[in-house]
Design a protein around this motif. Structure first.
Motif, PDB file in Angstrom:
ATOM      1  N   VAL A   1       0.858  -1.182   0.000  1.00  0.00           N
ATOM      2  CA  VAL A   1       0.000   0.000   0.000  1.00  0.00           C
ATOM      3  C   VAL A   1       0.890   1.227   0.000  1.00  0.00           C
ATOM      4  CG1 VAL A   1      -1.712   1.326   1.281  1.00  0.00           C
ATOM      5  CG2 VAL A   1      -1.859  -1.168   1.208  1.00  0.00           C
ATOM      6  N   TYR A   2       0.633   2.145  -0.959  1.00  0.00           N
ATOM      7  CA  TYR A   2       1.400   3.396  -0.986  1.00  0.00           C
ATOM      8  C   TYR A   2       0.851   4.302   0.103  1.00  0.00           C
ATOM      9  CZ  TYR A   2       4.092   7.304  -2.828  1.00  0.00           C
ATOM     10  OH  TYR A   2       5.000   8.324  -2.967  1.00  0.00           O
ATOM     11  N   ALA A   3       1.714   4.688   1.055  1.00  0.00           N
ATOM     12  CA  ALA A   3       1.268   5.481   2.201  1.00  0.00           C
ATOM     13  C   ALA A   3       2.326   6.514   2.549  1.00  0.00           C
ATOM     14  CB  ALA A   3       0.986   4.585   3.405  1.00  0.00           C
ATOM     15  N   SER A   4       2.029   7.785   2.296  1.00  0.00           N
ATOM     16  CA  SER A   4       2.969   8.857   2.630  1.00  0.00           C
ATOM     17  C   SER A   4       3.251   8.844   4.124  1.00  0.00           C
ATOM     18  CB  SER A   4       2.387  10.218   2.229  1.00  0.00           C
ATOM     19  OG  SER A   4       2.212  10.292   0.836  1.00  0.00           O
ATOM     20  N   GLY A   5       4.533   8.989   4.474  1.00  0.00           N
ATOM     21  CA  GLY A   5       4.927   9.004   5.875  1.00  0.00           C
ATOM     22  C   GLY A   5       5.022   7.636   6.514  1.00  0.00           C
ATOM     23  N   ALA A   6       4.884   6.574   5.707  1.00  0.00           N
ATOM     24  CA  ALA A   6       4.893   5.222   6.260  1.00  0.00           C
ATOM     25  C   ALA A   6       6.288   4.719   6.597  1.00  0.00           C
ATOM     26  CB  ALA A   6       4.229   4.257   5.286  1.00  0.00           C
ATOM     27  N   SER A   7       7.317   5.424   6.122  1.00  0.00           N
ATOM     28  CA  SER A   7       8.680   4.969   6.353  1.00  0.00           C
ATOM     29  C   SER A   7       9.561   6.157   6.703  1.00  0.00           C
ATOM     30  CB  SER A   7       9.209   4.249   5.109  1.00  0.00           C
ATOM     31  OG  SER A   7       9.181   5.115   3.984  1.00  0.00           O
ATOM     32  N   HIS A   8      10.829   5.859   7.003  1.00  0.00           N
ATOM     33  CA  HIS A   8      11.790   6.901   7.368  1.00  0.00           C
ATOM     34  C   HIS A   8      13.134   6.581   6.735  1.00  0.00           C
ATOM     35  CE1 HIS A   8      13.412   3.995  10.277  1.00  0.00           C
ATOM     36  NE2 HIS A   8      12.151   3.784  10.646  1.00  0.00           N
ATOM     37  N   SER A   9      14.125   7.390   7.029  1.00  0.00           N
ATOM     38  CA  SER A   9      15.418   7.252   6.345  1.00  0.00           C
ATOM     39  C   SER A   9      16.115   5.927   6.641  1.00  0.00           C
ATOM     40  CB  SER A   9      16.346   8.411   6.724  1.00  0.00           C
ATOM     41  OG  SER A   9      16.580   8.418   8.128  1.00  0.00           O
ATOM     42  N   GLY A  10      15.709   5.248   7.715  1.00  0.00           N
ATOM     43  CA  GLY A  10      16.337   3.976   8.046  1.00  0.00           C
ATOM     44  C   GLY A  10      15.593   2.761   7.529  1.00  0.00           C
ATOM     45  N   THR A  11      14.442   2.954   6.910  1.00  0.00           N
ATOM     46  CA  THR A  11      13.625   1.837   6.428  1.00  0.00           C
ATOM     47  C   THR A  11      14.293   1.140   5.244  1.00  0.00           C
ATOM     48  OG1 THR A  11      11.586   2.935   7.125  1.00  0.00           O
ATOM     49  CG2 THR A  11      11.371   1.175   5.509  1.00  0.00           C
ATOM     50  N   GLY A  12      14.426  -0.168   5.357  1.00  0.00           N
ATOM     51  CA  GLY A  12      15.013  -0.956   4.287  1.00  0.00           C
ATOM     52  C   GLY A  12      14.002  -1.887   3.656  1.00  0.00           C
TER      53      GLY A  12
END
Length: 288
Positions: free
Chosen positions: A166-177
């Motif tokens: 699911v495309y979700a703005s704000g769902a991840s951060h700079s460390g998300t792999g």
């Protein structure tokens, strides 16, 4: 300071004649600002790359004064990075008109190349990188996409991502792999690209991360897609890079490349080697 840059002559990547899509003029703009509290080295990469598949018709870049500014070649000689020594607030305003003339085949019909037949520069894109732990996905891709290979395998991966994320703005951060995205089943363009790259590499298909501008991206922002290395039907035994956007938002025929790398760490539009405060960005891309 203001820089205006001339266009590069257009040639084919292989040196051989090849059919290209009609020129697609795209106007791109980017404005962003950041502040450092002390002299800090900062590396930027935000300008459209002058490469055979896209011609820079015109460009203008306005930047605040810096204690040091130098241009260096980016990964795989695609685009340039800008080294800065900054102390205080720094602003960037960039605009360019780019003609995109890219070969956009149906990749499902393209075979892959055996790893031992790959050119040296493609080999690093088979290996694990910071955000793309491909080795740990080999069992999954082997069972989930059994019976597919080459471009057909890439398309199967793209479809799986479309159906399961699911495309979700704000769902991840700079460390998300890629592993995090696989577990959480949501993310933004960066995460979709990382997971497609990871699964392609786990399938012994070289894949790299592409930072780009693309019309139709919502919300408008710097965009990220993947690029896979498959057979080039115009050259016996040869290969070429082909764009794939797992989010489905970007048309490869209209996508303006900024740079490439193993993953997002290699081609961030701003990397600060010290404390800095980012004040946001405004980005647009439109067909003109």
């Amino acid at each position: 300071m203001t820089e205006s840059r001339a266009s590069e002559p257009e040639v084919t990547e292989t040196g051989a004649p090849c059919a290209r899509s009609p020129a697609m003029p795209v106007t791109v703009t980017a404005r962003f600002a950041f502040t450092t509290d002390a002299p800090t080295d900062v590396l930027l990469q935000f300008e459209a790359a002058a490469i055979p598949e896209q011609r820079i018709v015109s460009s203008e870049c306005r930047m605040s004064d810096a204690d040091h500014l130098a241009r260096v070649t980016a990964e795989d000689d695609i685009g340039e990075r800008i080294w800065l020594d900054v102390n205080g607030r720094f602003e960037v305003a960039y605009q360019a008109v780019v003609e995109v003339r890219r070969i956009v085949p149906d990749i499902t019909a393209l075979p892959g190349l055996a790893p031992h037949d790959l050119p040296g520069e493609a080999v690093k894109y088979l290996l694990d990188s910071r955000y793309c732990p491909a080795d740990s996905f080999q069992s999954f891709v082997g069972s989930e996409f059994d019976g597919t290979s080459g471009g057909e395998r890439v398309e199967a991966i793209r479809r799986w991502l479309a159906e399961n994320l699911v495309y979700a703005s704000g769902a991840s951060h700079s460390g998300t792999g890629a592993r995090d995205t696989f577990v959480e089943r949501r993310g933004v363009c960066r995460d979709y690209a990382h997971l497609l790259i990871t699964m392609a590499r786990a399938s012994a298909i070289p894949a790299r991360y592409v930072a780009c501008y693309a019309p139709g991206v919502e919300p408008p922002d710097f965009h990220a897609v993947a690029e896979v290395f498959l057979a080039d039907p115009s050259i016996a035994g040869g290969g070429a890079w082909y764009l794939v956007d797992a989010t489905g938002m970007a048309d490869p025929a209209q996508t303006v490349k900024i740079g490439v790398g193993r993953d997002a760490a290699d081609v961030s539009f701003l990397t600060s080697f010290g404390d800095s405060e980012f004040h946001g960005a405004t980005v647009s891309a439109r067909i003109t």
